[in-house]
Design a protein around this motif. Structure first.
Motif, short mmCIF file in Angstrom:
data_model
loop_
_atom_site.label_atom_id
_atom_site.label_comp_id
_atom_site.label_asym_id
_atom_site.label_seq_id
_atom_site.Cartn_x
_atom_site.Cartn_y
_atom_site.Cartn_z
N GLY A 128 -6.57 -13.08 11.12
CA GLY A 128 -7.04 -13.80 9.93
C GLY A 128 -8.24 -14.66 10.30
O GLY A 128 -8.62 -14.73 11.47
N THR A 129 -8.81 -15.32 9.29
CA THR A 129 -10.04 -16.11 9.50
C THR A 129 -9.83 -17.23 10.53
O THR A 129 -10.66 -17.46 11.38
CB THR A 129 -10.48 -16.75 8.16
N PHE A 130 -8.70 -17.93 10.41
CA PHE A 130 -8.46 -19.08 11.28
C PHE A 130 -7.43 -18.76 12.36
O PHE A 130 -6.47 -18.04 12.11
CB PHE A 130 -8.01 -20.29 10.45
N LYS B 260 -3.39 -16.09 4.62
CA LYS B 260 -2.89 -15.26 3.51
C LYS B 260 -3.40 -15.79 2.16
O LYS B 260 -3.86 -15.03 1.31
CB LYS B 260 -1.35 -15.28 3.48
N ALA B 261 -3.30 -17.12 2.00
CA ALA B 261 -3.70 -17.74 0.72
C ALA B 261 -5.20 -17.58 0.48
O ALA B 261 -5.63 -17.38 -0.66
CB ALA B 261 -3.30 -19.21 0.70
N LEU B 262 -5.99 -17.66 1.54
CA LEU B 262 -7.45 -17.47 1.41
C LEU B 262 -7.74 -16.04 0.96
O LEU B 262 -8.56 -15.81 0.08
CB LEU B 262 -8.15 -17.73 2.75
N LYS B 263 -7.06 -15.10 1.58
CA LYS B 263 -7.24 -13.68 1.24
C LYS B 263 -6.88 -13.45 -0.22
O LYS B 263 -7.64 -12.81 -0.96
CB LYS B 263 -6.33 -12.84 2.15
N SER C 66 -14.65 -18.00 3.10
CA SER C 66 -15.22 -19.10 3.88
C SER C 66 -14.47 -19.31 5.20
O SER C 66 -13.26 -19.12 5.27
CB SER C 66 -15.15 -20.40 3.06
N SER C 67 -15.23 -19.67 6.22
CA SER C 67 -14.58 -20.05 7.48
C SER C 67 -14.87 -21.52 7.79
O SER C 67 -14.70 -21.98 8.91
CB SER C 67 -15.08 -19.16 8.62
#
Ligand code: MN
Length: 260
Positions: A59-61, A99-102, A108-109
């Motif tokens: 994931g992003t983070f 998951k919530a960002l997706k 955004s990162s």
């Protein structure tokens, strides 16, 4: 002769019974005194894992490695609490934030930008992005080799704003104590460059829209029970006092220099 024997037997039985009773009382008495006065109340379990093994799902983070071992703050925050906090709670916030960002289609990162533009009705993103950012700061500002006091420009600013470091600590302790349920106590740099103490509920933080005292956090104290319950039980104030012993003002100064 028989009567005398029976009498002696009965008496010694009674005495034995009585001394048994009084022993029992003593034990009960000493236990209840301990239960009131002694911290910790329950045996603290050692940490078994290694912080370097904690990895988030793709994931992003991702996890920022802990700069110290689970047991290195042991005198103030026990190893098992540190392990559970870092490897379970913090990790879960990261995975759920990704998951919530997706789900929100947010690519955004930049965590600060994500928090500042938060849709406060998106509970999953609000709780988990807040949880990620707040814990990132919390784990970073603690150290087994903490610089015990602020220096330089931050010290001057603290003295100007609060009167002294002790008075700032009092205000932070007060904010931590008054936060009902779960949440955070903060030292923030406001938009006008001034310092302020504030607190937020749950995993909210002062970067999010609509908070009471908006600002950029430079010091955050986690007052969720999971941060202190094993060692301090209901004594949140004792945990906050202990936290100041592992708070590394060098990190807070670095945060201040970026935020001002
Ligand atoms: Mn926490």
């Amino acid at each position: 002769m028989k009567k005398t024997f029976l009498f002696v037997t009965l008496m010694s039985g009674l005495i034995a019974l009585q001394s048994c009773e009084s022993k029992k009382e003593e034990v009960v008495g000493s236990n209840s005194t301990e239960a009131v006065d002694t911290v910790p109340l329950t045996p603290i379990v050692e940490a078994v894992g290694n912080p370097t093994d904690v990895k988030a799902d793709p994931g992003t983070f991702q996890v920022k490695p802990l700069k110290y071992g689970y047991d290195e703050l042991n005198e103030y925050i026990d190893a098992k609490t540190m392990e559970t906090h870092f490897s379970k709670h913090y990790l879960t916030y990261i995975n759920n934030m990704n998951k919530a960002l997706k789900e929100a289609g947010n690519k955004s990162s930049n965590i600060e930008a994500i928090l500042k533009s938060m849709d406060m009705n998106n509970a999953a993103l609000r709780n988990n992005a807040g949880g990620y950012y707040n814990h990132l700061m919390y784990f970073d500002i603690m150290s087994p080799n903490a610089q015990k006091e602020p220096s330089g420009e931050l010290l001057t600013k603290i003295n100007e704003t609060f009167g002294s470091l002790e008075q700032l600590k009092d205000q932070l302790s007060d904010a931590a104590a008054k936060r009902f349920g779960s949440g955070w106590a903060w030292l923030v740099v406001k938009e006008d460059g001034q310092l302020a103490v504030t607190s937020t509920p749950n995993q909210d933080n002062p970067l999010m829209p609509g908070v009471e005292t908006p600002g950029k956090p430079i010091l955050g104290i986690d007052v969720w029970e999971h941060a202190y319950y094993l060692k301090y039980q209901n004594k949140r104030a004792d945990y906050v006092t202990a936290f100041f012993n592992v708070l590394d003002w060098k990190e807070v100064e670095a945060n201040y220099n970026k935020a001002k």
